[in-house]
Design a protein around this motif. Structure first.
Motif, PDB file in Angstrom:
ATOM      1  N   ASP A  71     -23.107 -51.147 -14.279  1.00 46.84           N
ATOM      2  CA  ASP A  71     -23.529 -51.134 -15.424  1.00 46.84           C
ATOM      3  C   ASP A  71     -24.940 -51.098 -15.630  1.00 46.84           C
ATOM      4  OD1 ASP A  71     -20.948 -50.404 -16.540  1.00 46.84           O
ATOM      5  OD2 ASP A  71     -20.598 -52.571 -17.227  1.00 46.84           O
ATOM      6  N   ALA A  72     -25.729 -51.954 -14.859  1.00 50.42           N
ATOM      7  CA  ALA A  72     -27.170 -52.245 -14.880  1.00 50.42           C
ATOM      8  C   ALA A  72     -27.771 -50.979 -14.229  1.00 50.42           C
ATOM      9  CB  ALA A  72     -27.236 -53.256 -14.133  1.00 50.42           C
ATOM     10  N   ARG A  73     -27.040 -50.577 -13.449  1.00 48.71           N
ATOM     11  CA  ARG A  73     -27.619 -49.122 -12.816  1.00 48.71           C
ATOM     12  C   ARG A  73     -27.561 -48.167 -14.022  1.00 48.71           C
ATOM     13  NH1 ARG A  73     -24.629 -47.381  -8.316  1.00 48.71           N
ATOM     14  NH2 ARG A  73     -26.137 -46.009  -7.965  1.00 48.71           N
ATOM     15  N   VAL A 119     -20.625 -32.021 -21.462  1.00 47.25           N
ATOM     16  CA  VAL A 119     -20.635 -33.378 -22.339  1.00 47.25           C
ATOM     17  C   VAL A 119     -19.811 -34.281 -21.605  1.00 47.25           C
ATOM     18  CG1 VAL A 119     -20.357 -34.568 -24.761  1.00 47.25           C
ATOM     19  CG2 VAL A 119     -20.949 -32.175 -24.483  1.00 47.25           C
ATOM     20  N   VAL A 120     -20.304 -35.555 -21.452  1.00 44.44           N
ATOM     21  CA  VAL A 120     -19.753 -36.738 -20.947  1.00 44.44           C
ATOM     22  C   VAL A 120     -19.422 -37.851 -21.873  1.00 44.44           C
ATOM     23  CG1 VAL A 120     -19.747 -38.357 -19.151  1.00 44.44           C
ATOM     24  CG2 VAL A 120     -20.083 -36.084 -18.660  1.00 44.44           C
ATOM     25  N   ILE A 121     -18.393 -38.486 -22.200  1.00 44.27           N
ATOM     26  CA  ILE A 121     -18.225 -39.660 -23.053  1.00 44.27           C
ATOM     27  C   ILE A 121     -18.008 -40.846 -21.825  1.00 44.27           C
ATOM     28  CG2 ILE A 121     -17.086 -40.562 -24.988  1.00 44.27           C
ATOM     29  CD1 ILE A 121     -16.014 -37.756 -25.184  1.00 44.27           C
ATOM     30  N   LEU A 122     -18.479 -41.939 -22.285  1.00 43.76           N
ATOM     31  CA  LEU A 122     -18.428 -43.133 -21.494  1.00 43.76           C
ATOM     32  C   LEU A 122     -17.962 -44.246 -22.454  1.00 43.76           C
ATOM     33  CD1 LEU A 122     -21.849 -43.232 -19.377  1.00 43.76           C
ATOM     34  CD2 LEU A 122     -19.783 -41.841 -18.848  1.00 43.76           C
ATOM     35  N   ARG A 171     -30.681 -46.459 -21.854  1.00 50.15           N
ATOM     36  CA  ARG A 171     -30.260 -47.182 -22.928  1.00 50.15           C
ATOM     37  C   ARG A 171     -29.278 -48.334 -22.586  1.00 50.15           C
ATOM     38  NH1 ARG A 171     -26.216 -43.906 -26.933  1.00 50.15           N
ATOM     39  NH2 ARG A 171     -25.428 -46.417 -27.095  1.00 50.15           N
ATOM     40  N   THR A 172     -28.851 -49.119 -23.135  1.00 50.92           N
ATOM     41  CA  THR A 172     -27.905 -50.320 -22.848  1.00 50.92           C
ATOM     42  C   THR A 172     -26.564 -49.827 -23.470  1.00 50.92           C
ATOM     43  OG1 THR A 172     -29.508 -52.184 -22.861  1.00 50.92           O
ATOM     44  CG2 THR A 172     -27.118 -52.622 -23.074  1.00 50.92           C
ATOM     45  N   PRO A 173     -25.554 -49.612 -22.570  1.00 55.46           N
ATOM     46  CA  PRO A 173     -24.175 -49.353 -23.143  1.00 55.46           C
ATOM     47  C   PRO A 173     -23.666 -50.320 -24.050  1.00 55.46           C
ATOM     48  CG  PRO A 173     -24.546 -49.053 -20.886  1.00 55.46           C
ATOM     49  CD  PRO A 173     -25.470 -49.813 -21.149  1.00 55.46           C
ATOM     50  N   SER A 174     -22.840 -49.574 -25.246  1.00 53.29           N
ATOM     51  CA  SER A 174     -22.293 -50.577 -26.042  1.00 53.29           C
ATOM     52  C   SER A 174     -21.635 -51.872 -25.585  1.00 53.29           C
ATOM     53  CB  SER A 174     -21.424 -49.796 -26.980  1.00 53.29           C
ATOM     54  OG  SER A 174     -20.320 -49.417 -26.352  1.00 53.29           O
TER      55      SER A 174
END
Length: 291
Positions: free
Chosen positions: A276-278, A133-136, A285-288
Motif C-alpha cells: 500500500d505504501a508503494r 480504467v482500473v478501480i482499486l 495519492r494516499t488510498p482511502s
C-alpha cells in the motif's frame, strides 16, 4: 444498434442463456463487420467493475459487448484469436455518428485483465490506442468479498482463513507457467488469489510498462461510491466521451457475509502495508483505506 445492445444486456439471466448461442453464432458470421473496444475496464475484481460497467453502458455514446459484461479475451480466451474477440461486439455501422448523435464507443469489463500476467502485453499489442480504467478497493475487503464470491460460484470450498493459509501453495508457480505457456490455464490463479490480487502496485507497474501511464485511469472504490457522479464524470472526461448528466453508480453483485474476525483483518492489513505504501508513491495519492 448500440441502445438495443444495452437493453439486451439487462435481460434476465435465463433469457440470456437462451439468446447467447444465437448471438454468438451471428457474431461469428459477421465478425469482420464488428468493432473492437475503444476502452476497457480491467479490474480489480470485486471493486465495483460491474457497477461502473452498468453506469457507462447508460451513456448515449458508449456500449458494451452483446449480452455480456466481459469477454475475457486477453486472459483466458486469447487462444481463440482476434476475430473471435471482435465477434462479441456490435456492428461498426451501428456505431457511426449520425443525426446529431456522436460516434458510439465500445467497451467491455473483464476484472482478470489486471491480474493475468500476459493481459497488459496483449492489450498493448492488439489494441494499441485503447484506454483502460482500473478501480482499486481496500485489499482486505476485496479479498473477503472475493472469497464470498468464489464460494457462491462453486470455485471455493474452504473457509476464508483456511483459503488465505492455502493461497501460497495454490498459486505457487502458476504465474511462471502462464508466462511460459500462453495456452496454459490456472484455475487457482483466476479464482484463489485473495491476497495476491490485492498487491496492486506491481500489477499497475506492469500495465504501465506496456500501455503507458497516459492510457490508464485509476479510481478509488470509495470515490466511485461516494454518493455522487463526480468520479464517473472524471472517467468520462478521461475516455473523451461527450459530457452528459449521469446518476451515481448503484452497487451490484454485493453478497451478504459475516463480519471478518478482527484478528484476521489486522493480520491482512499488516501484510498489505508495504504494498500500500508503494501504491501511494506510484499513484501520487494516499488510498482511502490508508487514511
Amino acid at each position: 444498434m448500440p441502445r438495443a445492445t444495452s437493453a439486451l444486456i439487462r435481460l434476465a439471466v435465463p433469457a440470456k442463456r437462451v439468446l447467447l448461442p444465437i448471438a454468438d453464432g451471428l457474431g461469428g458470421m459477421t465478425r469482420q463487420a464488428r468493432a473492437l473496444p475503444d476502452f476497457l475496464i480491467c479490474g480489480a475484481q470485486r471493486s465495483g467493475t460491474t457497477s461502473l460497467f452498468k453506469a457507462l453502458n447508460l451513456h448515449p455514446a458508449a456500449t458494451g459487448p452483446v449480452l455480456r459484461k466481459g469477454v475475457h479475451y486477453f486472459d483466458t480466451g486469447h487462444h481463440n484469436g482476434l476475430d473471435w474477440y471482435r465477434s462479441h461486439f456490435p456492428l461498426r455501422n451501428g456505431l457511426r455518428a449520425r443525426w446529431g448523435r456522436p460516434r458510439v464507443r465500445v467497451f467491455e469489463s473483464s476484472p482478470y485483465y489486471l491480474f493475468h500476467p500476459l493481459a497488459a502485453e496483449r492489450i498493448a499489442r492488439e489494441l494499441p490506442e485503447t484506454k483502460v480504467v482500473v478501480i482499486l478497493r481496500d485489499p482486505v475487503e476485496r479479498a473477503y468479498s472475493a472469497h464470498a464470491h468464489e464460494t457462491a460460484r462453486g470455485f471455493e470450498t474452504e473457509s476464508f482463513a483456511r483459503a488465505i493459509e492455502l493461497e501460497d501453495r495454490r498459486l505457487r508457480g502458476a504465474e511462471e507457467r502462464l508466462v511460459a505457456d500462453p495456452t496454459h490455464y490456472s484455475r487457482s490463479h483466476q479464482h484463489h488469489g485473495y491476497v495476491a490480487r490485492g498487491n496492486y502496485v506491481d500489477q499497475l507497474i506492469r500495465m504501465e510498462r506496456h500501455l503507458g501511464r497516459e492510457r490508464m485511469h485509476v479510481v478509488d472504490y470509495a470515490d466511485l461510491f461516494d454518493g455522487t457522479s463526480r468520479t464517473v464524470a472524471e472517467i468520462i472526461r478521461f475516455l473523451e466521451l461527450p459530457s452528459v448528466s449521469m446518476e451515481p453508480p448503484g452497487r451490484h453483485n454485493a453478497r451478504k457475509r459475516a463480519m471478518m474476525p478482527e484478528s484476521l483483518r489486522a493480520e491482512l492489513t499488516s501484510r498489505f502495508a508495504e504494498n500500500d505504501a508503494r501504491l501511494a508513491h506510484w499513484w501520487g495519492r494516499t488510498p482511502s483505506w490508508c487514511r
